[in-house]
Design an enzyme around this catalytic site. Sequence first.
Site, PDB file in Angstrom:
ATOM      1  N   GLU A  13     -93.652  86.982  20.721  1.00 15.60           N
ATOM      2  CA  GLU A  13     -92.202  87.162  20.588  1.00 15.60           C
ATOM      3  C   GLU A  13     -91.555  87.427  21.929  1.00 15.60           C
ATOM      4  O   GLU A  13     -90.487  86.901  22.220  1.00 15.60           O
ATOM      5  CB  GLU A  13     -91.932  88.322  19.654  1.00 15.60           C
ATOM      6  CG  GLU A  13     -92.505  88.035  18.304  1.00 15.60           C
ATOM      7  CD  GLU A  13     -91.758  88.796  17.267  1.00 15.60           C
ATOM      8  OE1 GLU A  13     -91.918  90.010  17.270  1.00 15.60           O
ATOM      9  OE2 GLU A  13     -91.022  88.181  16.502  1.00 15.60           O
ATOM     10  N   ASP A 217     -95.319  88.572   5.520  1.00 15.61           N
ATOM     11  CA  ASP A 217     -96.285  88.756   4.440  1.00 15.61           C
ATOM     12  C   ASP A 217     -95.686  89.719   3.429  1.00 15.61           C
ATOM     13  O   ASP A 217     -94.645  90.326   3.683  1.00 15.61           O
ATOM     14  CB  ASP A 217     -97.602  89.329   5.001  1.00 15.61           C
ATOM     15  CG  ASP A 217     -97.388  90.656   5.703  1.00 15.61           C
ATOM     16  OD1 ASP A 217     -97.534  91.697   5.058  1.00 15.61           O
ATOM     17  OD2 ASP A 217     -97.028  90.657   6.906  1.00 15.61           O
TER      18      ASP A 217
HETATM   19  N1  ADE Z   1     -95.957  93.825  10.211  1.00 13.31           N
HETATM   20  C1  ADE Z   1     -96.023  92.649   9.570  1.00 13.31           C
HETATM   21  N2  ADE Z   1     -96.595  92.783   8.358  1.00 13.31           N
HETATM   22  C2  ADE Z   1     -96.922  94.098   8.251  1.00 13.31           C
HETATM   23  C3  ADE Z   1     -97.569  94.854   7.253  1.00 13.31           C
HETATM   24  N3  ADE Z   1     -97.987  94.270   6.129  1.00 13.31           N
HETATM   25  N4  ADE Z   1     -97.766  96.178   7.485  1.00 13.31           N
HETATM   26  C4  ADE Z   1     -97.347  96.745   8.638  1.00 13.31           C
HETATM   27  N5  ADE Z   1     -96.744  96.069   9.617  1.00 13.31           N
HETATM   28  C5  ADE Z   1     -96.525  94.758   9.427  1.00 13.31           C
END
Ligand code: ADE
Length: 254
Positions: A13, A217
């Site tokens: 990023e 996610d």
């Molecule tokens: N950043 C992206 N996905 C995450 C997750 N599942 N838990 C903590 N930080 C994150």
Amino acid sequence: MPPIAIISALHEELAAVLERLPDERREHVAGRDFWRGHWHGHDVVAVLSRVGKVAAATTAAVLAERFGVAAMLFTGVAGGLGPGVRVGDVVIASDFVQHDMDASPLFPRHEVPLYGRARFGAGAALSAALADAARRTLAQPARTLGEDAVAEFGLQQPRVHTGLIASGDRFVATSGESAALRQALPDALAVEMEGAAVAQVCHDWGLPFAALRTISDRADDSAHVDFPRFLTRVASRYSTAVLDDFFNNYQNNS
Ligand code: ADE
């Protein structure tokens, strides 16, 4: 004019941000490279915080004290918690909480001891400007990502949400843990590992803070299969496109 800080947790990023700063100059402080430059005429300083609350707080404290920044922006990814917060959506923080802060029974769960509060608010005007930029960018995802990435990640109608972001020092990747988070913090839209720390530092220095997180996610067992690919093909591109729109329209009245 004091610079605006741009903080990213991951290399991919920051690399995308630095491509937009033609004249950046490097300053090395506290083991970090701080990149000073200009974006649409605005003084900016971009930096890799690295991952987790302590790394983020150290970075933010240096930005406040050494660089005298006027405001801080964070761009990164997060796991979706709220219903309807899907992979490829964007969350703009309204406020932040440390989901792993628990000094009970001395203090209520989540309260940061001796601050008398669990939640730290984002800067309203800064966040509204960032949300406007995100809405304009996500209205036409293919313009930013290309048709291939839109099809590959199924991003037909990405949405911009605004609400609570929960931060803690763990990557949440089981259904059990995300269910527990939803139960403890029913209004949390997303979970990540830095935002609440930066928000607390900005509170200490009286600085506005805004954060944009692309959902990578669902913070459960189905966590996104190809995280690095999502980062480069989607999240980093959203971040730079949103920041480009943001700086193009931002009026610094401070
Ligand atoms: N950043 C992206 N996905 C995450 C997750 N599942 N838990 C903590 N930080 C994150």
